[in-house]
Design a protein around this motif. Structure first.
Motif, mmCIF file in Angstrom:
data_model
loop_
_atom_site.group_PDB
_atom_site.id
_atom_site.type_symbol
_atom_site.label_atom_id
_atom_site.label_comp_id
_atom_site.label_asym_id
_atom_site.label_seq_id
_atom_site.Cartn_x
_atom_site.Cartn_y
_atom_site.Cartn_z
ATOM 1 N N LYS A 180 0.834 -1.220 0.000
ATOM 2 C CA LYS A 180 0.000 0.000 0.000
ATOM 3 C C LYS A 180 0.862 1.262 0.000
ATOM 4 O O LYS A 180 0.558 2.229 -0.694
ATOM 5 N N LYS A 181 1.928 1.234 0.797
ATOM 6 C CA LYS A 181 2.815 2.406 0.862
ATOM 7 C C LYS A 181 3.518 2.635 -0.469
ATOM 8 O O LYS A 181 3.637 3.767 -0.925
ATOM 9 N N VAL A 182 3.988 1.538 -1.071
ATOM 10 C CA VAL A 182 4.663 1.672 -2.364
ATOM 11 C C VAL A 182 3.670 2.202 -3.392
ATOM 12 O O VAL A 182 3.981 3.090 -4.189
ATOM 13 N N HIS A 183 2.449 1.694 -3.339
ATOM 14 C CA HIS A 183 1.405 2.164 -4.257
ATOM 15 C C HIS A 183 1.168 3.671 -4.077
ATOM 16 O O HIS A 183 1.091 4.424 -5.040
ATOM 17 N N ALA A 184 1.094 4.101 -2.824
ATOM 18 C CA ALA A 184 0.780 5.507 -2.538
ATOM 19 C C ALA A 184 1.926 6.440 -2.904
ATOM 20 O O ALA A 184 1.693 7.552 -3.380
ATOM 21 N N ASN A 185 3.157 6.006 -2.703
ATOM 22 C CA ASN A 185 4.286 6.929 -2.799
ATOM 23 C C ASN A 185 5.193 6.728 -4.000
ATOM 24 O O ASN A 185 5.862 7.668 -4.429
ATOM 25 N N LEU A 186 5.271 5.509 -4.501
ATOM 26 C CA LEU A 186 6.311 5.232 -5.488
ATOM 27 C C LEU A 186 5.806 4.620 -6.788
ATOM 28 O O LEU A 186 6.396 4.819 -7.839
ATOM 29 N N ASN A 187 4.743 3.835 -6.736
ATOM 30 C CA ASN A 187 4.331 3.085 -7.931
ATOM 31 C C ASN A 187 2.814 2.932 -7.951
ATOM 32 O O ASN A 187 2.265 1.995 -7.370
ATOM 33 N N ARG A 188 2.144 3.865 -8.651
ATOM 34 C CA ARG A 188 0.681 3.868 -8.684
ATOM 35 C C ARG A 188 0.101 2.638 -9.397
ATOM 36 O O ARG A 188 -1.092 2.370 -9.299
ATOM 37 N N ASP A 189 0.928 1.919 -10.150
ATOM 38 C CA ASP A 189 0.448 0.724 -10.870
ATOM 39 C C ASP A 189 0.298 -0.486 -9.947
ATOM 40 O O ASP A 189 -0.402 -1.434 -10.280
ATOM 41 N N LEU A 190 0.985 -0.454 -8.824
ATOM 42 C CA LEU A 190 1.146 -1.683 -8.041
ATOM 43 C C LEU A 190 -0.142 -2.131 -7.357
ATOM 44 O O LEU A 190 -0.841 -1.329 -6.741
ATOM 45 N N LYS A 191 -0.435 -3.405 -7.494
ATOM 46 C CA LYS A 191 -1.539 -3.984 -6.725
ATOM 47 C C LYS A 191 -1.239 -5.438 -6.403
ATOM 48 O O LYS A 191 -0.352 -6.044 -7.004
ATOM 49 N N VAL A 192 -1.988 -5.975 -5.453
ATOM 50 C CA VAL A 192 -1.874 -7.409 -5.187
ATOM 51 C C VAL A 192 -2.664 -8.123 -6.276
ATOM 52 O O VAL A 192 -3.860 -7.883 -6.444
ATOM 53 N N ILE A 193 -1.987 -8.961 -7.033
ATOM 54 C CA ILE A 193 -2.680 -9.729 -8.072
ATOM 55 C C ILE A 193 -3.389 -10.909 -7.415
ATOM 56 O O ILE A 193 -4.545 -11.186 -7.696
ATOM 57 N N GLY A 194 -2.685 -11.572 -6.519
ATOM 58 C CA GLY A 194 -3.365 -12.664 -5.841
ATOM 59 C C GLY A 194 -2.482 -13.431 -4.868
ATOM 60 O O GLY A 194 -1.263 -13.300 -4.864
ATOM 61 N N LEU A 195 -3.169 -14.202 -4.044
ATOM 62 C CA LEU A 195 -2.509 -15.108 -3.108
ATOM 63 C C LEU A 195 -2.539 -16.502 -3.717
ATOM 64 O O LEU A 195 -3.582 -16.974 -4.166
ATOM 65 N N LEU A 196 -1.372 -17.147 -3.725
ATOM 66 C CA LEU A 196 -1.276 -18.497 -4.285
ATOM 67 C C LEU A 196 -1.036 -19.488 -3.149
ATOM 68 O O LEU A 196 -0.055 -19.368 -2.419
ATOM 69 N N ARG A 197 -1.947 -20.421 -3.021
ATOM 70 C CA ARG A 197 -1.770 -21.448 -1.988
ATOM 71 C C ARG A 197 -0.773 -22.494 -2.493
ATOM 72 O O ARG A 197 -0.975 -23.089 -3.540
ATOM 73 N N VAL A 198 0.317 -22.662 -1.741
ATOM 74 C CA VAL A 198 1.367 -23.605 -2.155
ATOM 75 C C VAL A 198 1.639 -24.632 -1.048
ATOM 76 O O VAL A 198 1.212 -24.443 0.101
#
Ligand code: ADP
Ligand code: MG
Length: 256
Positions: free
Chosen positions: A166-184
């Motif tokens: 969230k911080k990186v999204h707010a301050n450094l990279n507006r493109d960034l999001k969580v694509i998904g959680l992968l159960r391994v």
């Protein structure tokens, strides 16, 4: 322009490298031109992709410091459709040296942009920390893939990672999001695994990938042969899961 994903989780041993290597190899097999970036000084992704980290002419380290271009430092893996920007121990020093450098969190992004036309996918295997190396991965990426085991402590630490994103999204990279959680490393016979898995689905909804990667010894054996698990034993359950995950990602990027 390639789709760029960081595979991140600040915990060690949760399947980041296994996911990076096998997703990259499976995407290559599916005809997607793929670059695997190894951002961990341990160089496990480099090794797992079939590149000898002891005889590297160049690596991600001089690329981050602006001393080499990605085009010079990348190597073609022996496997279809897969290039590797390799890492070795040298990278451990980058953390300190980067601090002095201007625009230090965007070094990887800049390097990738210079080879943008060469790839459909770029996958970045992050180290087990929320360090300047991981930050370079997060700043270069369109999204984050978070591998996790369905165990009691799985959710602990996830909030730190999500807050960092969230911080990186707010301050450094507006493109960034969580694509998904992968159960391994999933064990379908364990009641706890099933409970945690169900919890993840109810909390995170469609942020949980459909594909579930089972615990499968063939995936763990493959790196010592320098062959990604998806190619080492194509009939193994783990290989089939990562091949399915590549298809899921190919579908998912169409919706992003
Ligand atoms: P990380 O990069 O997060 O530290 P790794 O991908 O290196 O995690 O995985 C940690 C260990 O677990 C490795 O020994 C790896 O071979 C093993 N492993 C990962 N995924 C699986 C799986 N699905 N089944 C069996 N072993 C696995
Ligand atoms: Mg790793």
């Amino acid at each position: 322009m390639p789709r760029i994903f960081a595979i991140a989780n600040q915990k060690g041993g949760v399947g980041k490298t296994t996911t990076s290597v096998n997703l990259a190899a499976a995407l290559g097999q599916a005809g997607q031109r793929t670059l695997l970036v190894d951002l961990d000084p341990q160089g496990n992704a480099t090794l797992g992709a079939g590149v000898d980290k002891r005889t590297l002419k160049s690596s991600v380290y001089p690329v981050l410091l602006g001393l080499a271009s990605l085009a010079d430092a990348r190597v073609t893996s022996p496997h279809a459709g897969l290039d590797v920007l390799p890492a070795n121990r040298d990278l451990a020093g980058a953390e300190v040296e980067l601090v002095e450098i201007e625009n230090r969190e965007n070094r990887l992004k800049k390097a990738i942009s210079e080879c943008a036309d060469d790839y459909d996918f770029v996958l970045i295997d992050c180290p087990p920390s929320l360090s300047l190396l991981t930050l370079n991965g997060l700043c270069a990426a369109h999204g984050v893939i978070i591998p996790m085991q369905c165990e009691y402590y799985a959710l602990e630490g996830l909030s730190d990672l999500v807050n960092t994103i969230k911080k990186v999204h707010a301050n450094l990279n507006r493109d960034l999001k969580v694509i998904g959680l992968l159960r391994v490393m999933f064990d379908p016979r364990s009641t706890l695994s099933q409970q945690v898995s169900a919890q993840l689905e109810s909390h995170f909804g469609d942020k949980v990938f459909r594909t579930v990667v089972p615990r499968n010894v063939r995936l763990a054996e493959a790196p010592s042969y320098g062959v990604p698990g998806v190619l080492f034993d194509k009939s193994a359950k783990g290989a089939q899961a990562y091949t399915a995950f590549a298809q899921e990602m190919i579908e998912r990027v169409k919706t992003l």
